[in-house]
Design an enzyme around this catalytic site. Sequence first.
Site, PDB file in Angstrom:
ATOM      1  N   LEU A  24      39.632   1.607   7.870  1.00  0.00           N
ATOM      2  CA  LEU A  24      38.632   1.581   7.094  1.00  0.00           C
ATOM      3  C   LEU A  24      38.192   0.043   7.019  1.00  0.00           C
ATOM      4  CD1 LEU A  24      39.040   4.040   4.126  1.00  0.00           C
ATOM      5  CD2 LEU A  24      37.883   4.313   6.461  1.00  0.00           C
ATOM      6  N   HIS A  28      32.735   0.846   6.374  1.00  0.00           N
ATOM      7  CA  HIS A  28      32.954   2.486   5.843  1.00  0.00           C
ATOM      8  C   HIS A  28      32.789   2.110   4.319  1.00  0.00           C
ATOM      9  CE1 HIS A  28      35.681   2.390   9.568  1.00  0.00           C
ATOM     10  NE2 HIS A  28      34.924   3.430   9.729  1.00  0.00           N
ATOM     11  N   ASP A 141      25.898   2.861  14.883  1.00  0.00           N
ATOM     12  CA  ASP A 141      25.820   3.992  15.730  1.00  0.00           C
ATOM     13  C   ASP A 141      24.511   4.664  15.933  1.00  0.00           C
ATOM     14  OD1 ASP A 141      28.848   4.039  16.798  1.00  0.00           O
ATOM     15  OD2 ASP A 141      29.089   4.115  14.514  1.00  0.00           O
ATOM     16  N   GLN A 144      24.231   8.164  17.592  1.00  0.00           N
ATOM     17  CA  GLN A 144      25.034   9.033  16.892  1.00  0.00           C
ATOM     18  C   GLN A 144      24.240   9.643  15.611  1.00  0.00           C
ATOM     19  OE1 GLN A 144      29.454   9.187  15.932  1.00  0.00           O
ATOM     20  NE2 GLN A 144      28.732   8.267  14.024  1.00  0.00           N
ATOM     21  N   ARG A 178      37.277  -1.550  15.785  1.00  0.00           N
ATOM     22  CA  ARG A 178      37.612  -2.143  17.093  1.00  0.00           C
ATOM     23  C   ARG A 178      37.589  -3.543  17.178  1.00  0.00           C
ATOM     24  NH1 ARG A 178      34.744   2.722  19.471  1.00  0.00           N
ATOM     25  NH2 ARG A 178      36.294   3.986  20.463  1.00  0.00           N
TER      26      ARG A 178
END
Length: 274
Positions: A24, A28, A141, A144, A178
């Site tokens: 996290l 997040h 995203d 998504q 990432r």
Amino acid sequence: MTNWSDRNRRQGNKIAFVPTMGFLHKGHLSLMKEGKRAGDKLIISIFVNPTQFGPGEDFDSYPSDLEKDFKLAEDIGVDVIFTPNKADFYPQGFETFIDQEQLPNHLCGLHRPGHFKGVMTIVTKLFNVVNPDIAVFGEKDFQQLAIIRRMVKDLNFNIQIIGHHTIRESDGLAMSSRNAKLTPAQRIAGLCLITALKKAQHSVKQKETNAAAIIRNAEDFICSHPETDIDYIKICDPDTLEDIAVIDRAVLMALAVKVGTTRLIDNVTLNPNK
Ligand code: PAF
């Protein structure tokens, strides 16, 4: 998990849900704060979903620190941290997947075949088990989020989807688990994504409407940075994700770039009327 949700809903609570793959970061945490604001109880899940990673992708090296995640989630006031294991969610014999006709055929979907099929499948399973009233997803995203909104509508999930703006480091890099994989030099090179997007916004402000010209400039700019390898740079309709040629309304500019071996994504709106 389902019993907990049912019991809490019967007591009059609205249940908010933030699905994550862990490790996290502040992005997040911001989704979780939004979940707390929108609901009475907040559930997060931590599950690195194998079916959304393709061969040669970073499933095995996806960063993880459960102890730190638990501490961060507790500090935010999360009510439940749901951590299913792989054998529970994908037992032997598992063979049913969710897919979509159009939206996955763009942007990341073209470069990560099967990725969104894995995402839709796990999100459906999580929705069925967690049974929330509200779910929060990040706009970083973007594809998504668009796919999940479509899926929720098409499959009649009674869940309100909230999209949350992208949270950035102080220098503009979009937050991502990432980012931890970048070397110091790659971390600096990674800034070329947001800088290219800001340059595009500036061009649109200067009345440039030719999408191809803006994309070419972004390509040249990103390629001038070390260790970068462009997956795609697209200017598209934010609803259909179809390419657009002339920027005559608010459109999405999205890109994915490998920096070293780490794939980064980002997006902004280009709005000629602002
Ligand atoms: O965005 C993510 O972290 C994942 O794709 C999600 C939604 C948790 C599904 O595994």
